[in-house]
Design an enzyme around this catalytic site. Structure first.
Site, PDB file in Angstrom:
ATOM      1  N   TYR A 298       0.862  -1.196   0.000  1.00  0.00           N
ATOM      2  CA  TYR A 298       0.000   0.000   0.000  1.00  0.00           C
ATOM      3  C   TYR A 298       0.890   1.235   0.000  1.00  0.00           C
ATOM      4  O   TYR A 298       1.838   1.329   0.786  1.00  0.00           O
ATOM      5  CB  TYR A 298      -0.891   0.009   1.258  1.00  0.00           C
ATOM      6  CG  TYR A 298      -1.634   1.309   1.488  1.00  0.00           C
ATOM      7  CD1 TYR A 298      -2.963   1.438   1.114  1.00  0.00           C
ATOM      8  CD2 TYR A 298      -0.998   2.410   2.079  1.00  0.00           C
ATOM      9  CE1 TYR A 298      -3.647   2.628   1.317  1.00  0.00           C
ATOM     10  CE2 TYR A 298      -1.672   3.605   2.277  1.00  0.00           C
ATOM     11  CZ  TYR A 298      -2.999   3.706   1.906  1.00  0.00           C
ATOM     12  OH  TYR A 298      -3.678   4.882   2.092  1.00  0.00           O
TER      13      TYR A 298
ATOM     14  N   GLU B 157      -3.654   7.492  -3.920  1.00  0.00           N
ATOM     15  CA  GLU B 157      -3.545   6.241  -3.170  1.00  0.00           C
ATOM     16  C   GLU B 157      -3.416   5.060  -4.123  1.00  0.00           C
ATOM     17  O   GLU B 157      -4.170   4.963  -5.083  1.00  0.00           O
ATOM     18  CB  GLU B 157      -4.793   6.074  -2.292  1.00  0.00           C
ATOM     19  CG  GLU B 157      -4.737   4.873  -1.365  1.00  0.00           C
ATOM     20  CD  GLU B 157      -6.033   4.710  -0.579  1.00  0.00           C
ATOM     21  OE1 GLU B 157      -6.022   4.925   0.635  1.00  0.00           O
ATOM     22  OE2 GLU B 157      -7.059   4.380  -1.201  1.00  0.00           O
TER      23      GLU B 157
END
Ligand code: GDP
Ligand code: MN
Length: 401
Positions: free
Chosen positions: A119, A208
């Site tokens: 991530y 993101e």
């Protein structure tokens, strides 16, 4: 998905709005900045999905394009081994409701083999006024979950906006997160630098990548994208403004944007119009306080010339739920006589029948009130204070509704 407010009030007092881009749009921006993504095609029908899969060759992923996260869990992301299968999956996903968003577009991309899911994100940290990187090797899942259950696994790193991004910062991210392969370290550090450039270049509020994957061959790639920009920056960024999907937004808000009106649709019956974000927000609160339900937030801004009032009224009255309108104007730079002219002009042009309650105070308030009085419109009511104005508007909305 990283939580972030839909709204924020910058120092200048104008409302800024977060504009989310679709995954495929975000990936296009990634691609332009040298962040590796899979090749793909957009499709809006099962037949087009089949053709896209044919062109791409081999296995593909059929991905719902909606402005909300958690598509995988909701059945909006499916693998297909062949063009026929892609068509079948597309048929299942198109029209699906994912948390209130109907799927109308699909992104068909070449399927990736996944060894690991990481991530990586970059947000603007408002408390420190600095961009903030977050990185963890526990990707693919909800990042709030990682933050809650294993906070140590989440590496946080601020970038000083004046100094900019330094390569050592990319290296620190990967070392601290415990990425061991030198090949991965190098690729991820480079991706972090490119993400920073994209974030800056598009004046983003959030970038993101979840998951950032590692393939069995050791290649690092962005498998998903969440890109949020600030709509105050859009005038400088025509390519992004183009991406913004007017159809996906509320049609009234889209009309407001076209007309340059700061407008947010709410759920009630009392149309609210104020000048300045602070006063307008207070007006929304006061309408609620006296037992009414605001139909919208609409800020005339600092200028508030007659045409601006006409435009705002056009947007507000387009909402069929509106049954009364409350103008709360505290004149400063905004002149109350101009606002009064705008109201009268709008009444002439549009034939508004809803009751309009007007409270004028400040610059040229007397002149404004005189203009309204002389025009003697049956549906225009003057009130002296914000509270009285709100009460009257709520009362009239009740009577009309
Ligand atoms: P989200 O659920 O809206 O966050 O959508 P994502 O694009 O992140 O996809 C959700 C999950 O689907 C990913 O975490 C992967 O596990 C899986 N997925 C997506 N694309 C692929 C792919 O190309 N190959 C494989 N094997 N899985 C994929
Ligand atoms: Mn994702």
């Amino acid at each position: 998905m990283l939580a972030h407010g839909r709204w924020r009030l910058p120092a200048a007092g104008r409302l800024a709005r977060a504009v989310d881009l679709y995954e495929y749009q975000g990936k296009e921006l990634f691609r332009r900045h040298g962040i590796p993504v899979s090749e793909g095609r957009l499709a809006t029908s099962p037949a087009a999905a089949r053709a896209a899969a044919q062109e791409l060759g081999g296995a593909v992923v059929v991905k719902a394009q909606v402005l909300t996260g958690g598509r995988g869990k909701a059945g909006g992301i499916k693998l297909a081994e062949s063009p026929a299968e892609a068509e079948a999956r597309a048929r299942e996903i198109l029209g699906l409701d994912i948390r209130g968003h109907t799927v109308q577009k699909l992104w068909i991309e070449r399927a990736s083999d996944i060894e690991r899911e990481y991530y990586l994100s970059l947000t603007f940290d408002r408390s420190t006024k600095k961009p903030l990187f977050m990185f963890t090797t526990q990707g693919g899942v909800d990042i709030e979950e990682v933050a809650a259950t294993s906070p140590d696994a989440l590496v946080r790193l601020h970038v000083d906006p004046l100094e900019g991004f330094h390569p050592w910062q990319g290296r620190r991210l990967v070392y601290e997160a415990g990425v061991e392969s030198p090949g991965e370290q190098k690729q991820i550090a480079a991706i972090a630098g490119r993400l920073y450039a994209a974030f800056l270049g598009y004046e983003a509020m959030l970038c993101e990548v979840n998951p950032l994957i590692v393939t069995p061959e050791g290649e690092v790639r962005a498998l998903d994208s969440k890109f949020t920009v600030d709509d105050n920056a859009l005038f400088r960024l025509p390519e992004i403004a183009e991406m913004r999907d007017l159809a996906a937004a509320d049609p009234l808000e889209a009309l407001a944007r076209e007309k340059g009106v700061t407008y947010v649709k709410l759920d009630g019956e009392v149309g609210v119009l104020g000048n300045g974000a602070g006063l307008t927000m207070s007006t929304v609160d006061v309408v609620t306080f006296v037992g009414g339900r605001p139909a919208n937030f609409c800020d005339l801004g600092g200028g508030g010339d007659a045409q601006g009032v006409v435009d705002a009224l056009e947007v507000i009255t387009r909402d069929p739920q509106v049954s009364a309108i409350f103008f709360n104007i505290f004149g400063g730079i905004t002149r109350c006589d101009e606002v009064a002219r705008g109201i009268l002009q709008a009444l002439e042009q549009m034939g508004i029948e809803d009751p309009i309650v007007v409270r004028l105070d400040g610059t040229n308030a007397e002149e404004g009130r005189r203009l309204l009085q002389e025009a003697a419109k049956a549906n225009v009511h003057a009130e002296a204070t914000m509270l009285e104005g709100a009460r009257r508007a709520v009362e009239l909305a009740g009577a009309a509704g």
